[in-house]
Design a protein around this motif. Structure first.
Motif, mmCIF file in Angstrom:
data_model
loop_
_atom_site.group_PDB
_atom_site.id
_atom_site.type_symbol
_atom_site.label_atom_id
_atom_site.label_comp_id
_atom_site.label_asym_id
_atom_site.label_seq_id
_atom_site.Cartn_x
_atom_site.Cartn_y
_atom_site.Cartn_z
ATOM 1 N N PHE A 362 0.818 -1.213 0.000
ATOM 2 C CA PHE A 362 0.000 0.000 0.000
ATOM 3 C C PHE A 362 0.854 1.267 0.000
ATOM 4 C CE2 PHE A 362 -3.365 -2.866 0.592
ATOM 5 C CZ PHE A 362 -4.571 -2.194 0.433
ATOM 6 N N ARG A 363 2.160 1.124 0.154
ATOM 7 C CA ARG A 363 3.031 2.295 0.094
ATOM 8 C C ARG A 363 3.542 2.559 -1.316
ATOM 9 N NH1 ARG A 363 3.364 0.279 5.096
ATOM 10 N NH2 ARG A 363 3.371 1.765 6.825
ATOM 11 N N THR A 364 3.507 1.538 -2.173
ATOM 12 C CA THR A 364 3.998 1.702 -3.548
ATOM 13 C C THR A 364 2.921 1.451 -4.593
ATOM 14 O OG1 THR A 364 4.668 -0.618 -3.768
ATOM 15 C CG2 THR A 364 6.274 0.909 -2.797
ATOM 16 N N ASP A 437 -1.921 -5.847 8.380
ATOM 17 C CA ASP A 437 -2.223 -4.416 8.549
ATOM 18 C C ASP A 437 -0.999 -3.602 8.152
ATOM 19 O OD1 ASP A 437 -3.032 -1.875 9.400
ATOM 20 O OD2 ASP A 437 -2.326 -2.271 11.443
ATOM 21 N N GLN A 438 -1.168 -2.679 7.215
ATOM 22 C CA GLN A 438 -0.018 -1.910 6.718
ATOM 23 C C GLN A 438 -0.009 -0.451 7.149
ATOM 24 O OE1 GLN A 438 1.213 -2.551 2.598
ATOM 25 N NE2 GLN A 438 -0.117 -4.364 2.453
ATOM 26 N N ALA A 444 -6.657 -5.381 8.854
ATOM 27 C CA ALA A 444 -5.943 -5.977 7.721
ATOM 28 C C ALA A 444 -6.525 -5.449 6.413
ATOM 29 C CB ALA A 444 -6.045 -7.499 7.782
ATOM 30 N N GLU A 445 -5.635 -4.978 5.533
ATOM 31 C CA GLU A 445 -6.104 -4.337 4.300
ATOM 32 C C GLU A 445 -6.608 -5.339 3.256
ATOM 33 O OE1 GLU A 445 -4.199 -1.023 6.235
ATOM 34 O OE2 GLU A 445 -3.442 -3.046 5.851
ATOM 35 N N ALA A 526 -4.621 5.731 -0.549
ATOM 36 C CA ALA A 526 -5.037 5.609 -1.949
ATOM 37 C C ALA A 526 -4.131 6.388 -2.894
ATOM 38 C CB ALA A 526 -6.481 6.075 -2.104
ATOM 39 N N GLU A 527 -3.563 7.508 -2.431
ATOM 40 C CA GLU A 527 -2.690 8.321 -3.295
ATOM 41 C C GLU A 527 -1.499 7.512 -3.798
ATOM 42 O OE1 GLU A 527 -2.821 11.444 -4.458
ATOM 43 O OE2 GLU A 527 -4.861 11.650 -3.695
ATOM 44 N N ASN A 528 -1.051 6.542 -3.003
ATOM 45 C CA ASN A 528 0.127 5.752 -3.388
ATOM 46 C C ASN A 528 -0.139 4.831 -4.573
ATOM 47 O OD1 ASN A 528 1.375 6.930 -1.188
ATOM 48 N ND2 ASN A 528 1.027 5.191 0.174
#
Length: 821
Positions: A362-364, A437-438, A444-445, A526-528
């Motif tokens: 979720f970071r990239t 979970d990130q 948990a996503e 979401a921007e990532n």
């Protein structure tokens, strides 16, 4: 494939029942058969299906009434080894012939069967190897066998057809047009005891009926196919469970003929418990027919390992832990050793140390995160085998669903040996879930289409979802209870800390006061994902029918509120207004602009309808169940192979692209109404028994043998102030809950079947009915006619708890609680 939905009116060619009455003639007792055979019109046949029984009425023939009751036994109080008496490879066809005249009548009934040894396979890979097939008359019946090995060992076996009364005649190896059954039977009402080379065999029973006499003629069709191969390179031969008790089809037939009356009586017994209860008749019929996967989907081996096929179209997918969550009802309630076996398979296949998987980051916004999968639970136990599922499941709903099903089994059975075995697995599953979970909110996503139970492109969930969060909350509470019992204070504390974090995130971040329900999902990162193949919005404000699935588990297992009670109520009302307002099955998702997806009604039955019943919205919960009943029984008219998908095709992609011109599904292509009334995908779906969870919801019944707790708090519809009989089926006993809600509350449990060790309790719980908020209540508690408690108490909200010992140990024992305010 779409073409597999087409069923020919004749069915299996040459497989039929027939009847002859002297002076009247003969009829094949179906609407279609071979040319020249006299058949019946559809309107002349009166059929009622109550799985596993079929009740059929035929037109009167020459002043002889002809009725049929066919069944294969399923006993919900089966105490035989391995549930033998519910696992018999055979069916009994009981003709009841009644002479309505004052003269003696000669009548015959016959059954014809095709030798299907060597026939089987899968959609798109069918087997039809008839080499060496034969039919011979042996031991008073017809043996359908083969002298040759077959292309696949799974289709090697035999059938046996026999009648149990009257004068027996037969035709072995007949063919239409020559050695013809109809030519002989229609003229004489008997067969000629001939043997030919055809692929059909028939047995006939002739009886003489005195004036106003009724005669019963049983016929048995049994089978024995001993090979159950796993679909792996090694092809392990598991064998069928019935191999333990029988060595051939003739033994099966002899067993059924000798015991069919008792087996039928016990099969009828549980159905009568339901049909004679205070439940609506339509709901009773639905409950009975919804357990067809016990026969159509079971995978049961000679060493008594057990699993369930998700659906025939899933090409061998076994277990399916997410679908199992909604469908394990009948197994855990009435066949708990089967439930234990399947849960053990999942537990033994838990992912161990040192397994890393590529996961969505979720970071990239890319699949470049190395995830430690130790503790992951597989989605299935195998694909037509029991050797292991397809790899670690990264779906975030799988671990909590595994934990909750383990707790349900242990709480209802008190199986401490299983608890000791599974508890370390539960810990690892919950610790793995925490690693999913990130963003630190504890939830948990979910990472887009195909990342959880709702796994197709109609359901692109991202980030935090109330569905996953609520399951985590319930699982953590269950995990804490198991930890307490196991004396693991450190893990119990960790579960409590995780629960606090997740609940705060769920109620603060995912709740929408404006919508009156939770966001379907919310992704703060979401921007990532900009520019990624899975680019998405920050949130979805659609209304999801299963958004509080974990709260249903909490109600079922009496775990207490895991979400703010008022938010639960408002969410259920929003679901009723949006997802449940259509005429057909409740939509899985309704967008804010009114667009809606298909329905997977079994999840709606538990995660919405049963939860609504627990929470006092009884009428709307029952209405949801009634709409599903109407779609399956009245519109589709085939509840015995009901599918997962019920669609009206508003969203594209719900229907196969290669529909043949004659397919009945083509009507959906241009259908504009938003009803979700039409069956589409996934016939013979494993999750049909979900409706059985309505029984503990309506009766308000729960028990937890770890805590020594029994709960009785019925939830009645607005039209019902009293209920004389609400049936419950639990591991080792059946009971009837009665209830009156006039001038207080009176609730009573009477044990109607008991087949386990005594049950010892330390706590009894009931609840003040919804809508009442008395300051104090007088409570009387009576065990087997003896009052053991009589005091005024202050309820905790609606909840009234009595800490006192009592036990249940036999049929006829009773508990009664009275509240007055």
């Amino acid at each position: 494939p779409a073409e597999d939905y087409v069923v020919t009116p004749q069915g299996i060619p040459g497989a039929f029942l027939a009847c002859f009455v002297e002076g009247f003639g003969a009829r094949v007792l179906k609407t279609h058969s071979f040319p020249g055979y006299a058949t019946l019109k559809a309107r002349e046949i009166k059929y009622k299906g109550l799985f596993p029984r079929a009740l059929v009425g035929y037109p009167e023939m020459g002043e002889v009434r002809v009725r049929l009751e066919a069944f294969s036994p399923i006993l919900l109080d089966d105490v035989s080894e391995g549930y033998r008496d519910s696992s018999i490879p055979g069916a009994v066809f009981i003709f009841r012939l009644a002479n309505l005249s004052g003269k003696t009548k000669r009548a015959s009934v016959a059954m014809s069967w095709r030798n299907l040894v060597g026939v089987g396979g899968y959609p798109g890979a069918k087997i039809e190897d008839l080499r060496g097939n034969f039919i011979s008359f042996e031991d008073g019946g017809l043996l359908f066998g083969s002298t040759r090995r077959k292309a696949d060992p799974r289709v090697e076996g035999e059938y046996f057809l026999v009648a149990g009364a009257g004068e027996i005649t037969y035709m072995a190896g007949w063919s239409p047009g020559r050695e013809d059954f109809w030519r002989v039977f229609s003229e004489e009402g008997k067969l000629d005891n001939s043997s030919g080379r055809g692929n059909l065999g028939a047995v006939c029973s002739t009886v003489y009926l005195g004036p106003e006499e009724e005669v019963e003629v049983p016929m048995v069709l049994s089978w024995y196919f001993p090979n159950l191969l796993g679909d792996t390179d090694l092809k392990p031969n598991y064998g069928h469970a019935y191999n333990r008790w029988f060595s051939c089809a003739r033994e099966v037939a002899a067993y059924l003929l000798g015991k069919y009356r008792k087996l039928l009586e016990r099969t009828r017994a549980w159905q009568e418990e339901i049909l004679r209860s205070s439940l609506p008749r339509w709901l009773g019929v639905k409950l009975i027919n919804d357990i067809f996967p016990l026969a159509s989907n079971s995978f049961y081996t000679e060493d008594l390992r057990f699993s369930v096929y998700e659906a025939h179209e899933m090409r061998g997918c076994l277990g399916t832990i997410d679908q199992r969550a909604a469908s394990n009802s009948i197994y855990t309630m009435c066949f708990p050793r089967l439930s234990r076996s399947e849960l053990s398979l999942f537990a033994k296949q838990q992912v161990g140390k040192g397994v890393l998987c590529d996961h969505w980051n979720f970071r990239t916004g890319r699949k470049d995160l190395k995830l430690d999968c130790e503790g992951a639970i597989r989605h299935e136990v195998g694909w037509d085998h029991l050797e292991g599922g397809t790899g670690p499941s990264q779906w975030p709903d799988i671990p909590p669903l595994f934990v909750l099903q383990c707790y349900e089994y242990v709480a209802w059975t008190g199986d401490l040996e299983f608890l000791d075995f599974v508890y370390p697995k539960v810990k690892k599953a919950l610790e793995y879930e925490a690693r999913l979970d990130q963003d630190g909110d504890g939830i948990a996503e979910v990472y887009g289409p195909g990342s959880m139970t709702y796994d197709n492109r109609d359901y692109p969930f991202y980030g935090a979802s109330p569905y996953v969060a609520s399951l985590q909350l319930a699982a953590l509470r269950a995990g804490a209870k198991m930890a307490r019992f196991e004396g693991d204070e450190g893990f119990e504390s960790w579960c409590g800390q995780q629960e606090s974090i997740i609940r705060r995130s769920l109620e603060d971040k995912l709740w929408s006061e404006e919508l009156g329900h939770f966001y379907m999902w919310y992704d703060e990162m979401a921007e990532n994902w900009r520019g990624s193949e899975r680019e998405h919005d920050r949130f979805s404000d659609a209304c999801f029918v299963s958004q509080l699935a974990g709260m249903w588990f909490a109600d079922l297992l009496d775990l207490g509120y895991i979400v703010d009670e008022e938010k639960v109520r408002r969410t259920l009302r929003s679901i009723a207004l949006k997802n449940g307002s259509v005429g057909g099955c409740p939509a899985n998702i309704v967008e804010r602009d009114g667009r809606m997806t298909s329905s997977w009604p079994y999840y709606a039955e538990v995660y919405y309808a049963a939860q609504a019943i627990y929470e006092g919205e009884v009428d709307t919960g029952l209405e949801c169940l009634r709409k599903v009943y109407r779609a399956m029984h009245e519109l589709d008219r085939s509840p015995w192979d009901a599918p997962l998908g019920w669609d009206y095709h508003l969203y594209p992609g719900n229907l196969p692209e290669d529909l043949p011109k004659g397919s009945p599904l083509r009507r959906l292509l241009d259908l504009k109404e938003g009803e979700n009334r039409w069956a589409t995908w996934g016939r013979w779906y494993m999750t049909n028994p979900a409706s059985w969870f309505a029984l503990p919801a309506i009766a308000g019944f729960s028990m937890d043998l770890l805590e020594g707790k029994l709960v009785m708090a019925p939830n009645l519809p607005s039209s019902m102030k009293k209920a004389r009989s609400l049936p419950i089926f639990m591991p080792g006993f059946w009971g009837r809950v009665s209830c009156e809600q006039e001038e207080g509350l009176r609730v009573c449990l009477v044990i109607t079947r008991f087949f386990r060790e005594p049950l010892n309790f330390k706590k009894f719980v009931t609840k003040v009915p919804h809508g009442w908020k008395p300051g104090k209540v007088w409570v009387g508690f009576v065990v087997n006619g003896k009052e053991v408690f009589s005091e005024r108490v202050v309820p905790d909200g609606r909840r009234v708890e009595l800490n006192l010992p009592f036990s249940i140990s036999g049929v006829g024992e009773s508990l009664e609680c009275r509240l007055k305010w």
